[in-house]
Write an enzyme that holds these catalytic residues in place. Sequence first.
Site, PDB file in Angstrom:
ATOM      1  CB  CYS A 122      22.301 124.924  99.210  1.00  0.00           C
ATOM      2  SG  CYS A 122      21.066 125.752 100.239  1.00  0.00           S
ATOM      3  CG  HIS A 255      20.806 124.548  95.340  1.00  0.00           C
ATOM      4  ND1 HIS A 255      19.865 123.906  96.113  1.00  0.00           N
ATOM      5  CD2 HIS A 255      20.972 125.773  95.885  1.00  0.00           C
ATOM      6  CE1 HIS A 255      19.493 124.705  97.086  1.00  0.00           C
ATOM      7  NE2 HIS A 255      20.137 125.859  96.963  1.00  0.00           N
ATOM      8  CG  ASN A 285      16.706 126.419  98.590  1.00  0.00           C
ATOM      9  OD1 ASN A 285      17.212 125.319  98.724  1.00  0.00           O
ATOM     10  ND2 ASN A 285      17.418 127.539  98.621  1.00  0.00           N
TER      11      ASN A 285
END
Length: 328
Positions: A122, A255, A285
Site C-alpha cells: 500500500c 492511502h 482499499n
Amino acid sequence: MNTYSRVAGTGSYLPEQRVSNQDLVERLAKIGIETSDEWIMTRSGIAARHFAADNQLTSDLAVKAAEAALMSAGCTSADLDLIILATSTPDHLGGFPSTACVVQDKLAAHNYCAAFDVQAVCAGFTYALAIADAFIRTGSYKKVLVLGAETFSRILNFEDRTTSVLFGDGAGAVVLEASTEPGILATALHADGSQRDILCVPGRAGHGQVHGSPFMTMDGPAVFKLAVKVLEQVAHEVLEKANLKPEQIDWLVPHQANIRIMESTARKMNMSMDKVIVTVHEHGNTSAASIPLALDAGIRSGQIQRGQHLLLEGVGGGFAWGAVAVKY
C-alpha cells in the site's frame, strides 16, 4: 539551474463491476459468512468497491489509467523515458516479466523506455514517486509514467470477513516531467521488516505448488496501531524536509485504507477532514492504486487546484510507509 519533477497529468481507472456492501453481504452469506452493510461501514467507511472481470489483468487496469494520464499531460507513450509500476498483484507468478514491461507493450511505447515494478504494497505508490523524482532530479529521465495498479480481489479469502470486505481493484497514474519549477518538494520512505507478519500473503510457490496460504492475512488491530503511529511521524518528517507547516497543506491525499485511520491522521495533524481527499467509501482499499486514484479524483472534481500544496502518504505490508510533499 535546478531540475525538479512536476506532476504534468493524472489518470485513473476502476473496473466496471461495482460491488456494494449489500452485494458482498449476499455473496458471503452463500458460504455461511455473516456480515452487514452497517458492520462494514462502521469499521471502515467503505460502501462499495470494484472487482476486475475474470479476463482483466492488473496491466489492463494500469493501461486504462495510463492512457488517461497521458492525455491529461498532453503527451503520448512515445514521449516516456521510464515506466514505474507499483503493485502487489502482478500479472505473472514470480513477478516476471514485470507488469510495467507488459504495460509498456500494451501502450505501444516501443521506444525501449525503461520499465520496472516496485513492491511496497500500500506504500508502493509513494515509493514509486520518490524513485521517479530522484531519476528526474539527477537528469537521468525527463518524463516518467508512475502507476499504482492492483487486482486485490484475486488474493482475498472470502471466508475471512475481516479482510474480504476491505479491498478492491483499480489503477491510478501520474505523469511526472522535468521542470525548472518545484513540483515534488520532498519525500520520506521507511520500512520495518520485523513487522512483516501482521499483513502478508504467507504462501510460497515451489516445484509447481503453493506451500501455505495464497490469500492475504492481516492482524487488523496491530496494523491500525502501527499505521496511525508511522503516518503521523512520516507526515511531520516530509513536511520538515519541504519546509512546510501542516497548516500550509491544502489537501491531504492519504492511502485509502480505512476512514478511521484517515480521521486519526488528520486529527493528529490538526487538519479538518474538509481538507482530506476521501474515496474509500466508493473504492475500498486498492493498495498501491489508492493514492493515485484519490489524487486523480480530487483533481478531476476541481477540489485540487494548481499551485496548491499536497501531502501524499501511505503505509502497507512489509511493513513499509512513505510520504511525498507536492506543489501541484
